[in-house]
Scaffold this motif. Structure first.
Motif, short mmCIF file in Angstrom:
data_model
loop_
_atom_site.label_atom_id
_atom_site.label_comp_id
_atom_site.label_asym_id
_atom_site.label_seq_id
_atom_site.Cartn_x
_atom_site.Cartn_y
_atom_site.Cartn_z
N ASN A 141 -2.94 13.18 -14.93
CA ASN A 141 -2.81 12.79 -16.34
C ASN A 141 -3.97 13.35 -17.17
OD1 ASN A 141 -0.41 11.46 -15.99
ND2 ASN A 141 -1.39 9.49 -15.58
N ASN A 189 5.48 11.08 -8.69
CA ASN A 189 5.07 10.78 -7.31
C ASN A 189 4.23 9.50 -7.27
OD1 ASN A 189 4.77 11.25 -4.53
ND2 ASN A 189 2.97 12.54 -4.79
N PHE A 190 4.72 8.45 -7.93
CA PHE A 190 3.90 7.28 -8.17
C PHE A 190 4.78 6.04 -8.21
CE2 PHE A 190 0.35 5.66 -11.20
CZ PHE A 190 -0.46 5.36 -10.12
N GLN A 212 1.31 17.83 -14.07
CA GLN A 212 1.88 18.35 -12.83
C GLN A 212 2.83 19.47 -13.27
OE1 GLN A 212 3.61 15.16 -10.53
NE2 GLN A 212 1.73 13.96 -10.52
N PRO A 253 3.46 17.86 -4.85
CA PRO A 253 3.11 16.45 -4.60
C PRO A 253 2.65 16.27 -3.15
CG PRO A 253 5.36 16.70 -5.45
CD PRO A 253 4.88 18.06 -5.10
N LEU A 254 1.69 15.38 -3.00
CA LEU A 254 1.12 15.13 -1.68
C LEU A 254 1.82 13.94 -1.04
CD1 LEU A 254 -1.45 16.06 -0.03
CD2 LEU A 254 -2.64 14.17 -1.13
N VAL A 288 11.97 17.02 -14.87
CA VAL A 288 12.42 18.15 -14.04
C VAL A 288 12.41 17.74 -12.56
CG1 VAL A 288 11.86 20.52 -13.33
CG2 VAL A 288 11.59 19.84 -15.74
N ASN A 289 11.34 17.06 -12.14
CA ASN A 289 11.25 16.65 -10.73
C ASN A 289 12.34 15.65 -10.37
OD1 ASN A 289 8.98 18.24 -10.46
ND2 ASN A 289 7.53 16.55 -10.73
N TYR A 301 0.91 11.05 0.85
CA TYR A 301 -0.37 10.44 1.17
C TYR A 301 -0.20 9.17 1.98
CZ TYR A 301 0.96 8.37 -3.37
OH TYR A 301 1.64 7.80 -4.42
N SER A 358 7.49 17.39 -16.73
CA SER A 358 7.50 17.65 -15.28
C SER A 358 8.24 16.54 -14.54
CB SER A 358 6.07 17.77 -14.76
OG SER A 358 5.36 16.56 -14.96
N TYR A 359 8.05 15.29 -14.97
CA TYR A 359 8.70 14.18 -14.24
C TYR A 359 10.20 14.17 -14.46
CZ TYR A 359 6.95 12.24 -18.70
OH TYR A 359 6.60 12.06 -20.00
N VAL A 403 -8.69 1.17 -7.03
CA VAL A 403 -7.43 1.71 -6.52
C VAL A 403 -7.48 3.24 -6.54
CG1 VAL A 403 -4.94 1.78 -6.85
CG2 VAL A 403 -6.20 -0.30 -7.40
N TRP A 426 -2.59 -3.70 -13.79
CA TRP A 426 -3.42 -4.24 -12.71
C TRP A 426 -3.04 -5.63 -12.25
CZ3 TRP A 426 -5.93 -0.18 -11.22
CH2 TRP A 426 -6.23 0.82 -12.18
N ALA A 472 5.58 21.90 -13.46
CA ALA A 472 6.86 22.12 -12.76
C ALA A 472 7.39 23.50 -13.11
CB ALA A 472 7.86 21.04 -13.15
N LEU A 473 7.13 23.94 -14.33
CA LEU A 473 7.61 25.24 -14.81
C LEU A 473 6.41 25.95 -15.43
CD1 LEU A 473 10.80 23.82 -16.53
CD2 LEU A 473 10.76 25.12 -14.40
N GLY A 495 -5.83 7.10 -6.29
CA GLY A 495 -4.57 7.82 -6.54
C GLY A 495 -4.23 8.05 -7.99
N PHE A 496 -4.92 7.38 -8.91
CA PHE A 496 -4.60 7.62 -10.32
C PHE A 496 -4.94 9.05 -10.73
CE2 PHE A 496 -4.23 3.10 -10.57
CZ PHE A 496 -3.37 2.90 -11.63
N ARG A 541 -2.54 13.12 -7.11
CA ARG A 541 -1.68 12.82 -5.96
C ARG A 541 -0.95 14.08 -5.50
NH1 ARG A 541 -1.07 9.41 -9.81
NH2 ARG A 541 0.91 10.28 -10.50
N PRO A 544 0.48 15.49 -19.88
CA PRO A 544 1.54 15.34 -18.87
C PRO A 544 2.94 15.15 -19.44
CG PRO A 544 0.27 13.31 -19.08
CD PRO A 544 -0.44 14.33 -19.93
N ARG A 581 -10.02 3.89 -9.50
CA ARG A 581 -10.01 3.25 -10.82
C ARG A 581 -9.72 1.79 -10.53
NH1 ARG A 581 -6.35 5.46 -15.89
NH2 ARG A 581 -7.93 5.17 -17.50
#
Lengths: 200, 199
Positions: free
Chosen positions: B168, A179-180, B74, B88-89, A10-11, B91, A7-8, B122, A99, B76-77, B124-125, B128, B45, B119
């Motif tokens: 993920n 998106n990260f 995510q 995708p958001l 393709v995106n 945010y 997906s990443y 934080v 981290w 895509a296809l 968003g992991f 999103r 993913p 996590r």
């Protein structure tokens, strides 16, 4: 750009900023077709996306490296087991520290050769993020980003082919296309601008 | 054949290394693989969706026959009936990335939504973005942000079910020191359990 259909990938290949460059999209499993493989012959630069199937890369390494053998530039990104299909380089995995920025630790990343053309396109902070391992090249290369324990996260190799290889263990396509992580996006965009400018 | 297969991209999965009931299946061997013996198929993913989308009929047949398809990606296809493209958001705050539980489901039993939202503090992991158009019969387990945008959903397809997570792999939280670690054993138990009786 050689991609693997995740997906990443393709995106990223539908991102208007990426498409501003004159990009040919090549699908790794498609290289079994002569018509797809023949497109490699016309390329001046090839960006091999991160997180491609290592077995397929090993199978097609000869055809892919032909771009550099003809004097072109190849960028090899991370998580592709590059040490199994590039010559004279070892890899050592490292625990991924996502981290460091939160805990105040130093990520242990150093930039080298500040006069190298890549740094006109990639900002110093764009390469300071997590990495999945280090590269230990056996031949004389130009280090661009290293770790405190003496490995390389990004280097340029002008000796193993007639052209040049830029090799990294970072995976910016994965993070950009998911998106990260803005730093990964800046690194990827910078790499593409550098390739498009094709500096010496 | 192990009852649970995880599709891999040339690198062995930690899940198969740690669980006897799980085996790796290289994606490109899927066309030659008979899925009848499998109870569950896990898609993470990194899987090639260009390739997988050519095998929608095979995957649909697997689920219709009582299999459970788990998709953590995510999309895509789309590669199975009921899957749609992930959106995708954009945010701006933790509020946008807060995970809200909308329905109970055995995979997330005892998992605190806060351990999904955060996590190590934080956000968003976990998610999103969202799936804008879930199948009508879908149970939306988690919604994201103030609009509760569908992030995790489960829907029946024939005699089987599809579980869709817009992030993920859920089995990547196995070593977390929070309730999020419960998802891995509970996901495997759910995949191996009998599908629900039809109404």
């Amino acid at each position: 750009m050689l991609h693997g259909g995740a997906s990443y990938h393709v995106n990223t290949l539908t991102d208007p900023t990426v498409l501003e460059h004159d990009i040919t999209s090549l699908y790794l499993p498609g290289l079994v077709d002569n018509s797809t493989r023949s497109q490699l012959a016309d390329l001046e630069a090839l960006l091999i996306c991160d997180r491609l199937h290592p077995g397929l890369l090993r199978e097609h390494a000869g055809a892919l490296l032909g771009v550099a053998d003809r004097g072109g530039t190849i960028v090899v990104l991370g998580e592709v087991e590059a040490h199994t299909w590039l010559s004279d380089v070892d890899f050592s995995p490292r625990p991924t520290n996502f981290w460091w920025w939160l805990t105040g630790e130093s990520p242990g990343i150093r930039r080298h050769n500040a006069d190298h053309s890549i740094w006109h396109y990639v900002g110093p902070e764009d390469v300071v993020w997590h990495y999945h391992g280090i590269l230990l090249p056996a031949r004389d290369v130009t280090p661009l980003v290293s770790t405190d324990d003496g490995g390389l996260v990004l280097y340029e190799d002008r000796s193993s082919t007639a052209g040049r290889l830029l090799v990294s263990t970072m995976d910016p396509v994965h993070h950009h296309g998911s998106n990260f992580m803005p730093a990964a996006t800046r690194f990827l965009y910078g790499l593409l601008r550098w390739l498009a400018a094709d500096p010496e | 054949m192990a009852p649970v297969l995880v599709l891999t991209m040339g690198t062995p999965s930690a899940l198969a290394a740690q669980h006897d009931l799980v085996a790796d299946l290289d994606l490109y061997e899927l066309p030659q693989t008979e899925l009848k013996q499998a109870r569950g198929l896990l898609v993470g993913p990194h899987v090639d969706q260009v390739f997988l989308s050519q095998y929608e009929t095979k995957l649909d047949r697997f689920v219709h026959g009582g299999g459970r398809l788990v998709v953590c990606a995510q999309v895509a296809l789309p590669f199975a009936t009921g899957l749609t493209r992930f959106i995708p958001l954009t945010y701006r705050s933790v509020c946008d990335l807060t995970v809200h539980r909308l329905a109970a489901h055995p995979v997330w039993r005892g998992v605190a939504p806060e351990d999904l939202t955060f996590r190590r503090g934080v956000a968003g992991f976990y998610g999103r973005g969202f799936y804008p158009d879930p199948p009508r019969c879908a149970q939306v387990v988690h919604g994201l942000g103030p609009r509760r945008l569908p992030l995790d959903l489960v829907y029946p397809l024939g005699d089987g079910e599809v579980l869709l997570h817009g992030g993920n792999d859920l089995w990547g939280y196995a070593d977390d020191d929070t309730t999020a670690a419960r998802m891995t054993p509970q996901l495997l138990a759910w995949v191996l359990s009998e599908p629900p009786e039809k109404a």
